[in-house]
Design a protein around this motif. Structure first.
Motif, mmCIF file in Angstrom:
data_model
loop_
_atom_site.group_PDB
_atom_site.id
_atom_site.type_symbol
_atom_site.label_atom_id
_atom_site.label_comp_id
_atom_site.label_asym_id
_atom_site.label_seq_id
_atom_site.Cartn_x
_atom_site.Cartn_y
_atom_site.Cartn_z
ATOM 1 N N LEU A 8 0.843 -1.209 0.000
ATOM 2 C CA LEU A 8 0.000 0.000 0.000
ATOM 3 C C LEU A 8 0.877 1.257 0.000
ATOM 4 C CD1 LEU A 8 -2.934 -0.910 2.458
ATOM 5 C CD2 LEU A 8 -2.928 -0.958 -0.051
ATOM 6 N N LYS A 61 1.060 4.046 -3.077
ATOM 7 C CA LYS A 61 0.886 5.470 -2.776
ATOM 8 C C LYS A 61 2.082 6.277 -3.290
ATOM 9 C CE LYS A 61 -0.352 8.347 1.124
ATOM 10 N NZ LYS A 61 -0.441 8.362 2.590
ATOM 11 N N GLN A 116 -5.044 4.991 -6.573
ATOM 12 C CA GLN A 116 -4.981 5.597 -5.232
ATOM 13 C C GLN A 116 -6.257 5.384 -4.408
ATOM 14 O OE1 GLN A 116 -1.993 6.647 -4.202
ATOM 15 N NE2 GLN A 116 -1.431 5.911 -6.250
ATOM 16 N N ILE A 117 -6.046 4.926 -3.176
ATOM 17 C CA ILE A 117 -7.166 4.647 -2.276
ATOM 18 C C ILE A 117 -7.902 5.923 -1.869
ATOM 19 C CG2 ILE A 117 -7.697 3.829 0.061
ATOM 20 C CD1 ILE A 117 -5.450 1.773 -0.333
ATOM 21 N N HIS A 118 -7.157 7.017 -1.699
ATOM 22 C CA HIS A 118 -7.850 8.236 -1.244
ATOM 23 C C HIS A 118 -8.768 8.801 -2.342
ATOM 24 C CE1 HIS A 118 -4.323 10.035 -3.186
ATOM 25 N NE2 HIS A 118 -5.046 11.127 -3.320
ATOM 26 N N ASN A 139 -10.290 6.621 -4.525
ATOM 27 C CA ASN A 139 -11.246 5.553 -4.810
ATOM 28 C C ASN A 139 -11.232 4.560 -3.631
ATOM 29 O OD1 ASN A 139 -12.709 3.418 -5.831
ATOM 30 N ND2 ASN A 139 -11.543 3.241 -7.744
ATOM 31 N N PRO A 140 -11.951 4.893 -2.546
ATOM 32 C CA PRO A 140 -11.843 4.125 -1.303
ATOM 33 C C PRO A 140 -12.172 2.639 -1.449
ATOM 34 C CG PRO A 140 -13.053 6.173 -0.953
ATOM 35 C CD PRO A 140 -12.857 6.045 -2.430
ATOM 36 N N LEU A 149 -11.015 0.661 -3.389
ATOM 37 C CA LEU A 149 -9.806 -0.082 -3.760
ATOM 38 C C LEU A 149 -9.144 -0.777 -2.581
ATOM 39 C CD1 LEU A 149 -8.007 2.227 -6.347
ATOM 40 C CD2 LEU A 149 -9.118 0.021 -6.740
ATOM 41 N N LEU A 150 -9.350 -0.245 -1.382
ATOM 42 C CA LEU A 150 -8.715 -0.879 -0.220
ATOM 43 C C LEU A 150 -9.195 -2.325 -0.073
ATOM 44 C CD1 LEU A 150 -6.814 -0.755 2.167
ATOM 45 C CD2 LEU A 150 -8.660 0.193 3.561
ATOM 46 N N TYR A 189 -7.533 -4.450 -2.884
ATOM 47 C CA TYR A 189 -6.124 -4.739 -2.585
ATOM 48 C C TYR A 189 -6.008 -5.743 -1.431
ATOM 49 C CZ TYR A 189 -4.942 -0.571 -5.395
ATOM 50 O OH TYR A 189 -4.806 0.353 -6.400
#
Ligand SMILES: Nc1ncnc2c1ncn2[C@@H]1O[C@H](COP(=O)(O)OP(=O)(O)OP(=O)(O)O)[C@@H](O)[C@H]1O
Length: 214
Positions: free
Chosen positions: A140, A144, A152-154, A156-157, A159-160, A163
């Motif tokens: 992660l 980043k 990017q997770i921020h 597209n939340p 995605l966490l 992943y």
């Protein structure tokens, strides 16, 4: 000089491309990279997985088939990801409902068909698969740092979860891999941008290649 076909495997952001560059330079072989710039579907997939997952898998399958065929014919290559690994992405997208059952069946049938084709080549499989294994935290952090916007997770939340699921399934995928000898590298501990780490890594790889050949 001995010829080798080496494939890299591991999570998104594990460092496969950097390892590919280093290893191919050190062994004097040709590097095959996944062509992200030419991939028109990847960004669409990250935005709308349900619409694009199947098309993306077919795209990757096709490019991976071309690369592995070429690599096995040339017999002196390093591949930054291989055809053996994509089915894990496909399976997870199927489980998430991004790929339908008929699409999944079509994918698996096509993959089988391609594998049969590979089996007719004089060299049928790589000499070595190197699995870059690390914690979710490490990958992660690297995703980043690399900063590809669509990863990017921020931004597209969702995605966490993607992943986390992928990461939790990688070891099982690796255990089931049976096409060649393998070497596991702990990417939480090794930094190949550090000269000493890179030297030790290459010693390990050369030693393994020697074992594989005997
Ligand atoms: N079969 C696949 N299905 C879905 N996405 C894929 C598949 N193969 C690759 N990708 C995606 O393509 C992008 C680029 O892959 P690439 O191998 O260049 O980078 P990476 O996986 O992050 O590797 P690295 O270990 O070099 O950092 C990543 O976002 C990865 O998730």
């Amino acid at each position: 000089m001995e010829k080798n076909v080496i494939v890299l495997a591991g999570m998104i952001g594990a460092g496969k491309s950097s390892y590919t560059e280093l290893i191919s330079k050190e062994l004097g072989s040709k590097a095959f990279y996944e062509s992200i710039q030419d991939n028109r579907i990847l960004e669409l997939f990250y935005k709308e997985p349900k619409r694009w997952a199947f098309a993306l898998q077919i795209y990757f399958l096709n490019t991976r088939f071309r690369s592995i065929k070429q690599a096995l014919l040339d017999q002196n290559n390093v591949l930054d990801r291989s055809i053996y690994e994509d089915a894990l992405f496909t399976q997870i997208n199927f489980e998430e409902g991004n790929i339908s059952e008929p699409e999944m069946d079509t994918y698996l049938d096509l993959l089988d068909n391609m594998m049969e084709e590979i089996d007719t080549l004089p060299k049928k499989s790589p000499d070595l698969l190197i699995y870059l294994r690390g914690s979710l935290e490490t990958v992660l952090k690297r995703i980043k740092m690399r900063g590809r916007p669509y990863e990017q997770i921020h931004l597209n939340p969702g995605l966490l979860d993607y992943y986390t699921t992928l990461h939790s399934r990688y070891d099982d995928w690796f255990t089931s891999y049976h096409h060649s000898d393998t070497l596991v590298i702990n990417i939480d501990e090794i930094d190949i941008h550090n000269e000493e780490d890179a030297r030790i890594l290459m010693l390990q790889i050369r030693k393994k290649l020697k074992e594989v050949r005997h």
